[in-house]
Motif scaffolding. Sequence first.
Motif, PDB file in Angstrom:
ATOM      1  N   THR A  34      20.420  19.097   5.556  1.00 51.62           N
ATOM      2  CA  THR A  34      19.839  18.220   6.647  1.00 51.62           C
ATOM      3  C   THR A  34      20.668  16.894   7.113  1.00 51.62           C
ATOM      4  OG1 THR A  34      18.594  17.078   4.878  1.00 51.62           O
ATOM      5  CG2 THR A  34      17.580  18.546   6.194  1.00 51.62           C
ATOM      6  N   GLY A  35      22.275  17.206   6.967  1.00 53.88           N
ATOM      7  CA  GLY A  35      22.684  16.125   7.330  1.00 53.88           C
ATOM      8  C   GLY A  35      23.149  16.361   8.894  1.00 53.88           C
ATOM      9  N   TRP A  36      24.495  15.883   9.308  1.00 52.47           N
ATOM     10  CA  TRP A  36      24.694  15.815  10.726  1.00 52.47           C
ATOM     11  C   TRP A  36      24.846  17.310  11.255  1.00 52.47           C
ATOM     12  CZ3 TRP A  36      25.318  11.969  14.039  1.00 52.47           C
ATOM     13  CH2 TRP A  36      25.359  10.738  13.304  1.00 52.47           C
ATOM     14  N   GLY A  37      25.514  18.130  10.655  1.00 52.74           N
ATOM     15  CA  GLY A  37      25.382  19.504  11.231  1.00 52.74           C
ATOM     16  C   GLY A  37      24.121  20.210  11.166  1.00 52.74           C
TER      17      GLY A  37
ATOM     18  N   PRO B  80      17.991  19.159  -0.496  1.00 57.47           N
ATOM     19  CA  PRO B  80      17.096  17.930  -1.581  1.00 57.47           C
ATOM     20  C   PRO B  80      17.019  16.980  -1.138  1.00 57.47           C
ATOM     21  CG  PRO B  80      19.435  18.471  -2.052  1.00 57.47           C
ATOM     22  CD  PRO B  80      19.391  19.280  -0.769  1.00 57.47           C
TER      23      PRO B  80
ATOM     24  N   THR C 187      25.342   8.277   8.320  1.00 52.09           N
ATOM     25  CA  THR C 187      26.246   7.841   7.464  1.00 52.09           C
ATOM     26  C   THR C 187      26.984   6.804   7.863  1.00 52.09           C
ATOM     27  OG1 THR C 187      27.409   9.784   8.194  1.00 52.09           O
ATOM     28  CG2 THR C 187      26.221   9.908   6.019  1.00 52.09           C
TER      29      THR C 187
ATOM     30  N   GLU D 167      17.377  22.258  -3.605  1.00 44.96           N
ATOM     31  CA  GLU D 167      18.961  22.649  -3.586  1.00 44.96           C
ATOM     32  C   GLU D 167      19.076  24.058  -3.966  1.00 44.96           C
ATOM     33  OE1 GLU D 167      22.292  20.765  -6.440  1.00 44.96           O
ATOM     34  OE2 GLU D 167      20.422  19.580  -6.245  1.00 44.96           O
ATOM     35  N   CYS D 168      20.047  24.564  -2.865  1.00 49.77           N
ATOM     36  CA  CYS D 168      20.610  26.074  -2.861  1.00 49.77           C
ATOM     37  C   CYS D 168      21.756  26.066  -3.996  1.00 49.77           C
ATOM     38  CB  CYS D 168      21.118  26.561  -1.490  1.00 49.77           C
ATOM     39  SG  CYS D 168      21.970  27.934  -1.760  1.00 49.77           S
TER      40      CYS D 168
ATOM     41  N   GLY E   6      27.878  20.031   3.803  1.00 50.54           N
ATOM     42  CA  GLY E   6      28.757  18.864   3.602  1.00 50.54           C
ATOM     43  C   GLY E   6      29.547  19.158   2.383  1.00 50.54           C
TER      44      GLY E   6
ATOM     45  N   LEU F 224      30.547   6.248  -2.313  1.00 51.15           N
ATOM     46  CA  LEU F 224      29.904   5.886  -1.001  1.00 51.15           C
ATOM     47  C   LEU F 224      29.796   6.846   0.069  1.00 51.15           C
ATOM     48  CD1 LEU F 224      28.410   3.792   0.630  1.00 51.15           C
ATOM     49  CD2 LEU F 224      30.761   2.762   1.383  1.00 51.15           C
TER      50      LEU F 224
ATOM     51  N   GLY G 121      30.205  21.821   9.881  1.00 53.00           N
ATOM     52  CA  GLY G 121      30.543  20.471   9.339  1.00 53.00           C
ATOM     53  C   GLY G 121      31.666  20.429   8.362  1.00 53.00           C
ATOM     54  N   ASP G 122      31.525  19.367   7.313  1.00 55.63           N
ATOM     55  CA  ASP G 122      32.680  19.154   6.194  1.00 55.63           C
ATOM     56  C   ASP G 122      32.613  20.273   5.322  1.00 55.63           C
ATOM     57  OD1 ASP G 122      32.396  16.693   7.319  1.00 55.63           O
ATOM     58  OD2 ASP G 122      31.972  15.571   5.498  1.00 55.63           O
TER      59      ASP G 122
ATOM     60  N   THR H 155      34.274  15.158  10.145  1.00 57.81           N
ATOM     61  CA  THR H 155      33.544  13.716  10.694  1.00 57.81           C
ATOM     62  C   THR H 155      32.231  14.136  11.058  1.00 57.81           C
ATOM     63  OG1 THR H 155      34.320  14.026  12.886  1.00 57.81           O
ATOM     64  CG2 THR H 155      35.524  12.313  11.552  1.00 57.81           C
ATOM     65  N   ALA H 156      31.355  13.209  11.195  1.00 62.21           N
ATOM     66  CA  ALA H 156      29.938  13.471  11.777  1.00 62.21           C
ATOM     67  C   ALA H 156      30.003  14.027  13.207  1.00 62.21           C
ATOM     68  CB  ALA H 156      29.077  12.022  11.796  1.00 62.21           C
TER      69      ALA H 156
ATOM     70  N   TYR I 187      26.894   2.555  18.328  1.00 61.71           N
ATOM     71  CA  TYR I 187      26.200   2.741  17.321  1.00 61.71           C
ATOM     72  C   TYR I 187      24.592   2.642  17.241  1.00 61.71           C
ATOM     73  CZ  TYR I 187      30.143   4.082  14.493  1.00 61.71           C
ATOM     74  OH  TYR I 187      31.197   4.801  14.124  1.00 61.71           O
TER      75      TYR I 187
HETATM   76  P1  FAD Z   1      26.307  15.976   5.502  1.00 59.27           P
HETATM   77  O1  FAD Z   1      25.985  15.132   6.496  1.00 59.27           O
HETATM   78  O2  FAD Z   1      26.780  15.443   4.318  1.00 59.27           O
HETATM   79  O3  FAD Z   1      25.027  16.901   5.088  1.00 59.27           O
HETATM   80  C1  FAD Z   1      25.004  17.831   4.065  1.00 59.27           C
HETATM   81  C2  FAD Z   1      23.619  18.011   3.764  1.00 59.27           C
HETATM   82  O4  FAD Z   1      23.481  19.305   2.812  1.00 59.27           O
HETATM   83  C3  FAD Z   1      22.770  16.903   3.055  1.00 59.27           C
HETATM   84  O5  FAD Z   1      21.447  16.973   3.919  1.00 59.27           O
HETATM   85  C4  FAD Z   1      22.553  17.203   1.715  1.00 59.27           C
HETATM   86  O6  FAD Z   1      21.495  16.988   1.071  1.00 59.27           O
HETATM   87  C5  FAD Z   1      22.459  18.719   1.603  1.00 59.27           C
HETATM   88  N1  FAD Z   1      22.895  19.459   0.416  1.00 59.27           N
HETATM   89  C6  FAD Z   1      24.023  19.111  -0.370  1.00 59.27           C
HETATM   90  N2  FAD Z   1      23.809  20.213  -1.431  1.00 59.27           N
HETATM   91  C7  FAD Z   1      23.102  21.092  -1.319  1.00 59.27           C
HETATM   92  C8  FAD Z   1      22.535  22.074  -1.742  1.00 59.27           C
HETATM   93  N3  FAD Z   1      23.257  22.649  -2.813  1.00 59.27           N
HETATM   94  N4  FAD Z   1      21.633  22.883  -1.253  1.00 59.27           N
HETATM   95  C9  FAD Z   1      20.916  22.399   0.004  1.00 59.27           C
HETATM   96  N5  FAD Z   1      21.361  21.343   0.544  1.00 59.27           N
HETATM   97  C10 FAD Z   1      22.395  20.569   0.161  1.00 59.27           C
HETATM   98  N6  FAD Z   1      31.982  10.451  10.411  1.00 59.27           N
HETATM   99  C11 FAD Z   1      32.055   9.985  11.825  1.00 59.27           C
HETATM  100  O7  FAD Z   1      32.325  10.998  12.673  1.00 59.27           O
HETATM  101  N7  FAD Z   1      32.155   8.526  12.055  1.00 59.27           N
HETATM  102  C12 FAD Z   1      31.824   7.688  11.109  1.00 59.27           C
HETATM  103  O8  FAD Z   1      31.576   6.242  11.389  1.00 59.27           O
HETATM  104  C13 FAD Z   1      31.556   7.966   9.900  1.00 59.27           C
HETATM  105  N8  FAD Z   1      31.449   7.151   8.765  1.00 59.27           N
HETATM  106  C14 FAD Z   1      31.001   7.672   7.473  1.00 59.27           C
HETATM  107  C15 FAD Z   1      30.705   6.608   6.437  1.00 59.27           C
HETATM  108  C16 FAD Z   1      30.820   7.201   5.311  1.00 59.27           C
HETATM  109  C17 FAD Z   1      30.202   5.992   4.227  1.00 59.27           C
HETATM  110  C18 FAD Z   1      30.723   8.355   5.052  1.00 59.27           C
HETATM  111  C19 FAD Z   1      30.243   8.815   3.682  1.00 59.27           C
HETATM  112  C20 FAD Z   1      30.852   9.224   5.808  1.00 59.27           C
HETATM  113  C21 FAD Z   1      31.190   8.895   7.394  1.00 59.27           C
HETATM  114  N9  FAD Z   1      31.494   9.785   8.310  1.00 59.27           N
HETATM  115  C22 FAD Z   1      31.872   9.589   9.308  1.00 59.27           C
HETATM  116  C23 FAD Z   1      31.577  11.216   7.920  1.00 59.27           C
HETATM  117  C24 FAD Z   1      30.407  11.902   8.137  1.00 59.27           C
HETATM  118  O9  FAD Z   1      29.352  11.331   7.595  1.00 59.27           O
HETATM  119  C25 FAD Z   1      30.568  13.421   7.767  1.00 59.27           C
HETATM  120  O10 FAD Z   1      31.490  14.012   8.306  1.00 59.27           O
HETATM  121  C26 FAD Z   1      29.284  14.318   7.837  1.00 59.27           C
HETATM  122  O11 FAD Z   1      28.026  13.858   7.267  1.00 59.27           O
HETATM  123  C27 FAD Z   1      29.537  15.788   7.735  1.00 59.27           C
HETATM  124  O12 FAD Z   1      28.314  16.494   8.280  1.00 59.27           O
HETATM  125  P2  FAD Z   1      27.720  17.788   7.189  1.00 59.27           P
HETATM  126  O13 FAD Z   1      26.406  17.983   7.925  1.00 59.27           O
HETATM  127  O14 FAD Z   1      28.872  18.580   7.160  1.00 59.27           O
HETATM  128  O15 FAD Z   1      27.472  17.196   5.882  1.00 59.27           O
END
Ligand code: FAD
Length: 569
Positions: free
Chosen positions: A50-53, A73, A80, A117-118, A156, A174, A356-357, A456-457, A539
Motif C-alpha cells: 500500500t505504498g506509492w505503486g 502490513p 515518504t 505480510e506476504c 517496495g 529512514l 515501483g522500487d 522514486t515515488a 508538496y
Molecule cells: P513503497 O512505497 O515502499 O511501498 C511498499 C509497500 O509494500 C508498503 O505498503 C509496505 O508496507 C508493503 N510491504 C512491504 N513488505 C510487504 C510484504 N511482505 N507483504 C505485503 N506488503 C508488504 N521519491 C520521490 O519521488 N520523491 C521524494 O522526494 C522522495 N523522498 C523520499 C524520502 C524518503 C525518506 C524515502 C524513504 C523515500 C523517498 N522517495 C522519494 C522514494 C519513494 O518513497 C519510493 O520510491 C516509493 O515509496 C516506492 O514506492 P513503492 O510502491 O515501490 O514502495
Amino acid sequence: PAGFSTAALLLTAASGGGIVAYADSSRPEDASGPPRQDTPRKKKVVVLGTGWGGTSFLKNLDCSLYDVKVISPRNYFAFTPLLPSVTCGTVEARSIVEPIRKMFEKKKKDVSYYEAECFKIDATKKAVHCRCAVGTNLDGNGDFKVDYDYLVVALGATVNTFNTPGVMEHCYFLKEVEDAQKIRKSVLDCFEKASLPNISEEEKRKILHFVVIGGGPTGVEFTAELHDFLVEDLVKIYPAIQEFVKITIIQSGEHILNTFDDRIASFAETKFQRDGIEVNTGFRVIKVADDLITVKSKSSGGEILVPYGMAVWSAGIGTRPVITDFMNQVGQAKRRVLATNEWLRVRECDGVYAIGDCASISQRKIMDDISTIFKVADKDNSGTLTLKEISDILEDICIRYPQVELYMKSMHMLGIADLIGSAVGDSHKESMVVDIEEFKKALSHVDSQVKTVPATAQVAAQQGYYLADCFNKMDHCKEHPEGPLRLSGSGGDHHNFRPFRYKHLGQFAPLGGEQAAAELPGDWVSMGHSTQWLWYSVYASKQVSWRTRVLVVSDWARRFVFGRDSSRI
Ligand code: FAD
C-alpha cells in the motif's frame, strides 16, 4: 424467494426482472426463481503493498470490474517525501499518513484489505501466502493463502546495509514512519543525555555528534532538517551544550546529491560547509560499533575512527526477502529487482505485474529486442537495409523503449548518415543501403546510454496509474489493440497496450534554512529561497487527501509561529 442472497435480489431488481446477473457466487444451489444466467466470474486481482505503486494502482482501477484484494502490513499510505520532516517534528507523523480503508471508502464494496505480510508468491499455483500482521487467527496460526488471476507486486524495497558489520544493530534508518519517529526520540535523547551532570566535554562532543551515512537525497534532506532543528529550536533550549553539537555526512561518492545536476550538488556542498556541516566525500563506512564508526578513505585506503552519538544510515535500498525468493522461482536469481517487460509484466510469468522500487524494465531485453527488430526488418536476409527502413526501426524502438528515446533523438540530430559513416554504401538519402552489422556496431553504445528508471515515488505512482489504465480497458484493447507490432510469434498483430512511458517531472532537494534546489523538466535548475516556496506548494498539492493537506500546511504554519516541539514523547 427464500434462500436468495441480498446481492442477487438487488441485481434482479436492478435488471428489471429480465437478465439476472449473479455477481454473488454464494447463491445457494437449491435456490428457486428465474432461470439462472451467470455472468463470468470476476477476475481476482491481488495487490501486494500500500505504498506509492499499490495505492496509485488502486486509486485509478475501476474496482467494479474485478474482485480486488489488497495485502499489506501497513493499513495506511505514507507520503515518504515528508518523512525527513517527521524526524525533527516539522510535520507530525499522522499528518503524512492516510488510512487505506479511508482512501477506498467509495470503493469499499469492491475492495478487501488484509493487514498481513506476504511471505511467498507461488506463481505456478497463482497464489500468495500471507501471515497476519496483527496477532494470529483462532487456530493460533496466522498464515493464509489468497488466490489470484492477476497479481500486482508493489512491495517496495528495504534498507541495504551492504552487509556492513554493526549497521543493523547501531544505526537508525529512514524508510518507514516508525523509523522517523525513532530518530526524533533519539535526537532528543542525545541532548538530554549530554545535559546530565558529570559528563565530560569529550563525552558531550561524542554524544552530540550526529553522523549521516549516505549523501543521496534522503541523507541530505535529513541533514538539512536536523541542522534547522538544532539552530532554530534546540540551541535555544539547550544553550549550555550548543558548542558541542556537530553534524557530519559520510558519502562514498565524490559528491553528495550525485543523481542531481552538478550545479545543485556543488550548491548543496557549499551551503552545508557554510552551515558548519562536515561533508566527507570519498569515504566508505566499513564497520559501526557502539560508539565508533570505522571509515575507509577510498583514495588512500587509510582507516579513521569516528566517535558518534547517533548515526543514520541512508546509503541505499535493497531487496525484500519475498522478492528474492520469487526471483529465484522465476529464473531471475542474482538480480536486485524483478525484471519486467515494458508492459510491466514480470518476464516469463503469466498474470504477474511488478511496479515501483521492487521492479525495473529489463535492459538486456531491450538490446535483445533491438536485434530482433533488425532481423524482422531484413526480410530478404540480405544483411542490409535502406536508410528509410533504419529510420522506421529507430522510430519503432523509441515507441517501445522511452528510455532510449532521448539518445535516439540526439542521434537523429547528429544525422544518421554521419553516425553510420562507412556503413553507408549509396549517396541517395532515403534509399541509402546500410550494412546491418555495421549499423548495430554504431548502436552498440545504446546499451550504456539506456538509463534505468530511478526508484522514486514518481515512477511508482506513474506505473500504478498506467497499469490500472490497462486493467480498466483490458476488454476494449483485446478488440482494439493500441500497442506496437509484436516482435515474435505473430502474423503482424499488435500488443494490446502501449508500453509504459515514464515522464520525469523533476526533483527537489530541500537544503534547510528555507532554501531548496530543484531540477525541473527541460534541464531547468533552480536554487535558493524561492525554490523552497515552490517546494512547499508542490508538496502541499501532491498530498493524497484534503485532510493530510490541511494537516501538513497547518504543521508548517505551527512551526513558523511556535517552532518545533522538543518534548520526548
Ligand atoms: P513503497 O512505497 O515502499 O511501498 C511498499 C509497500 O509494500 C508498503 O505498503 C509496505 O508496507 C508493503 N510491504 C512491504 N513488505 C510487504 C510484504 N511482505 N507483504 C505485503 N506488503 C508488504 N521519491 C520521490 O519521488 N520523491 C521524494 O522526494 C522522495 N523522498 C523520499 C524520502 C524518503 C525518506 C524515502 C524513504 C523515500 C523517498 N522517495 C522519494 C522514494 C519513494 O518513497 C519510493 O520510491 C516509493 O515509496 C516506492 O514506492 P513503492 O510502491 O515501490 O514502495
